[in-house]
Write a protein that holds these residues in place. Sequence first.
Motif, PDB file in Angstrom:
ATOM      1  N   VAL A 280       6.276   3.171  -7.382  1.00  0.00           N
ATOM      2  CA  VAL A 280       5.557   3.235  -6.104  1.00  0.00           C
ATOM      3  C   VAL A 280       6.547   3.615  -5.009  1.00  0.00           C
ATOM      4  O   VAL A 280       7.575   2.947  -4.823  1.00  0.00           O
ATOM      5  CB  VAL A 280       4.880   1.892  -5.769  1.00  0.00           C
ATOM      6  N   VAL A 281       6.228   4.693  -4.299  1.00  0.00           N
ATOM      7  CA  VAL A 281       7.045   5.144  -3.173  1.00  0.00           C
ATOM      8  C   VAL A 281       6.173   5.117  -1.910  1.00  0.00           C
ATOM      9  O   VAL A 281       4.955   4.917  -1.980  1.00  0.00           O
ATOM     10  CB  VAL A 281       7.611   6.557  -3.428  1.00  0.00           C
ATOM     11  N   PHE A 282       6.806   5.371  -0.774  1.00  0.00           N
ATOM     12  CA  PHE A 282       6.084   5.262   0.494  1.00  0.00           C
ATOM     13  C   PHE A 282       6.287   6.487   1.383  1.00  0.00           C
ATOM     14  O   PHE A 282       5.931   6.461   2.561  1.00  0.00           O
ATOM     15  CB  PHE A 282       6.543   3.997   1.239  1.00  0.00           C
ATOM     16  N   ASN A 283       6.864   7.541   0.803  1.00  0.00           N
ATOM     17  CA  ASN A 283       7.144   8.734   1.592  1.00  0.00           C
ATOM     18  C   ASN A 283       6.349   9.950   1.133  1.00  0.00           C
ATOM     19  O   ASN A 283       6.609  11.059   1.578  1.00  0.00           O
ATOM     20  CB  ASN A 283       8.641   9.053   1.545  1.00  0.00           C
ATOM     21  N   ARG A 284       5.395   9.759   0.234  1.00  0.00           N
ATOM     22  CA  ARG A 284       4.571  10.868  -0.215  1.00  0.00           C
ATOM     23  C   ARG A 284       3.344  11.002   0.693  1.00  0.00           C
ATOM     24  O   ARG A 284       2.765  10.000   1.121  1.00  0.00           O
ATOM     25  CB  ARG A 284       4.102  10.642  -1.652  1.00  0.00           C
TER      26      ARG A 284
ATOM     27  N   LEU B  17       0.879  -1.167   0.000  1.00  0.00           N
ATOM     28  CA  LEU B  17       0.000   0.000   0.000  1.00  0.00           C
ATOM     29  C   LEU B  17       0.918   1.219   0.000  1.00  0.00           C
ATOM     30  O   LEU B  17       1.613   1.486   0.986  1.00  0.00           O
ATOM     31  CB  LEU B  17      -0.908   0.019   1.228  1.00  0.00           C
ATOM     32  N   GLY B  18       0.974   1.886  -1.134  1.00  0.00           N
ATOM     33  CA  GLY B  18       1.896   3.002  -1.272  1.00  0.00           C
ATOM     34  C   GLY B  18       1.305   4.105  -2.118  1.00  0.00           C
ATOM     35  O   GLY B  18       0.080   4.213  -2.285  1.00  0.00           O
ATOM     36  N   TYR B  19       2.191   4.918  -2.669  1.00  0.00           N
ATOM     37  CA  TYR B  19       1.762   6.064  -3.464  1.00  0.00           C
ATOM     38  C   TYR B  19       2.471   6.002  -4.806  1.00  0.00           C
ATOM     39  O   TYR B  19       3.708   6.007  -4.871  1.00  0.00           O
ATOM     40  CB  TYR B  19       2.098   7.369  -2.742  1.00  0.00           C
TER      41      TYR B  19
END
Length: 751
Positions: free
Chosen positions: A168-172, A154-156
């Motif tokens: 897909v990143v996870f810090n946005r 589940l990311g951005y």
Amino acid sequence: MVKKILFGLLACVMMAAGYWFLLTGFSSLNQFRQIERVPPVPVVATMPGEVNLNGTALPTADDAMILSPNTKTPSLYYRYHIERKVRDSDGDTRWDTVSNKNYSVPFLLQDDTGQILIEAGSTPASLPLSHRHTEGDMRYSEYRIEPGQALFLLGYAVHKEQDRSMVVVFNRPGSYTPLISAYGENHERSSIAFTSLLQMLAGVAATASAIYLVCVLLSVHKTAVLLVLMSLVLMMLLAYQGLNLAREDVLDAVQNLQRAEWRGQAAITEILADAGVEWQGDWASLPSPDEWPLLSEQKQQRLLGIRHFLLASLWRTERLLSAWPERMFAADLKLPELMMTADELQTQQSLISDFQATRLNWWQALILVGFGMLVLWFAGKFGFRRVHLKRMIENLPTTPVQGVTYGLTEVSGKAILPTDSVLLRGPLTDRPCLSYIYRVEEKRRSGKKHKWVTIQLDSELHPFWLTDGESKAHVEVVPQDSEMIIRAPVSKIEGNLRYTETAIEPDAELYILGPALVAEARAELQIRSGDDNEPFIISDLSEQEVMLMKVQGGFAWLTASLVGGVMLALGVAGTWGSFGALPWLLCAAIPLLYLLVALGILMYNDLVFLRQRARKTLANIEVSLKKRSDLIPALETVAKTYLQHEQSVQSELAQLRTQLGKSDWSTEESNAFLQAESSLHAMLLARVEAYPDLKADETLRQLMHSLTRMEDEVSLMRVGHTLAIERYNTRRQQFPEVILAGAFGFGPLPA
């Protein structure tokens, strides 16, 4: 004063902690709801924004991997956890974290429709243990993502600046909780939900403890005050948090759907534009699949995947908004109309049937439901037992010494030395006293812990008199088997030994709760331990202080019991898969329900106690009447010898002997018997005076003395019986006890 300040500070800290735990719990619950709102999407249909993906991890190149520290395993991601074994002074060991770091390289996530680049960075991942070994006092653990491992993410999703491909990143920032898991979406939802429930439960427990401390600080001894205050505060907190959760949930879901629709329109417009088809974003004019042959197979899959994603998002949002109380906040909100085709409607129905609501795992439900039931029952049992004693003190009026009646009584006065008795000397202080308990304890250590163990217990508990100082009346108190509560017992510590003297000093003002029974050798009342496990308390504290001391422990148990009830309710809600706002509003009603049930139980127990007290006094009168079974026949035999011609006396004696054969006595029957016996007694006294031989008979004199003593004994019992009935009948007519009395058959007792 210092103690009160500390209690006040502790109450403030607990209240702040409770509010923080509730906020954290509802925040975690909101994160869990975010996962439910974002439906899975195939890789080919990934759009910018929050994305839920499932697939297999693959390296971007054969050499694009890192080696794990211990096993040197080629990995895409690993977490390396280093711990040190620490031993405390008690000999117990624990593992303290020395280092816990995450390392990763970009990798691909592949499903049936394509691949997408994943940049995990240092995002914590939920992974099974891959390797662990211990060297001396150090322990090393590896958690790895290896090529071919199935993952849920589940990311951005964002466009890469170089070639506009997706990554897909996870810090946005966004409406999602960053997740990388090898256990799957359902497992992660359950784990987050369980964590949120534990945080909310901690908040309820801390808040309830703060209210308990406030009641202790304010010397509150009314059970209703504690429960009402605790119920109102918890209800308001839970209701506020539940409604706030519903409002934020609705706004976040609608905004998330609107963003998804806008992104979907942009992506579909781009797909159709590449095929030379113009589309203005109106879902009603979206080209039908019959026109899609103009598109490549991959773009057809992407368009179809985006449509299914939007339809699934719409259904999940509608599902949320249709629930109560969420629909109260959705009245003015409008959802997009995606204009489903017949095929899409069928696909939507399939997605609905495949959707699994989040439920706690069986062991999580067992912890909350099982442990909640145990705490609710056992803590409630101990709490009601302690509170019952306090309410017993409240239900019994404090009587003057000369007004002591038969049965459980409450009296206060001054302790004095009985006539022909000698003062004792305290073994520790050598001060004069009426009774004392002397205890010697030894301190025994176990590591950092220690406890005091009694190694000697001596006591001299002599009877003393209690007088109120306003009259010459007194009542004898026999302190054996009593609970002696002294404000300041004398204590001295020498080395590992502690010496404690608890004494009743002459002229001490005492409060006494105990059974007033007829003395064995004379027809007068004395307060002593009974045979029915009735309380027997002797204290130099006031009645109010004794109640506070007894009820504070009961309040603590009731607080724990209430928390157990909330735990049970949270566990049941989680077992049913209900994590919306409604279950928390229902949980907010648990304190109110507990209040009503608890007060009902306490009032019911009060009525039972008062009725049993009245019945017991009548039963004691019956016992006293049955003592005549030996006395009346003996009196009849003597009277026949001297009064053969007194037929009336013999007839009345025979009639009394016949009545003694009864097994049950009502109040009216006992009154009639005592009246007849009194008349006979007066007649016998007249005959004894008239017949010198009869007057000189020793046997008759003893029988007459016994009869007189038992008449006095029954007279004392009848006064206690009358007062007990009056107290019961008055209480059963009060509100709200009159409702319970009518519902459970507490009828009036004849006076």
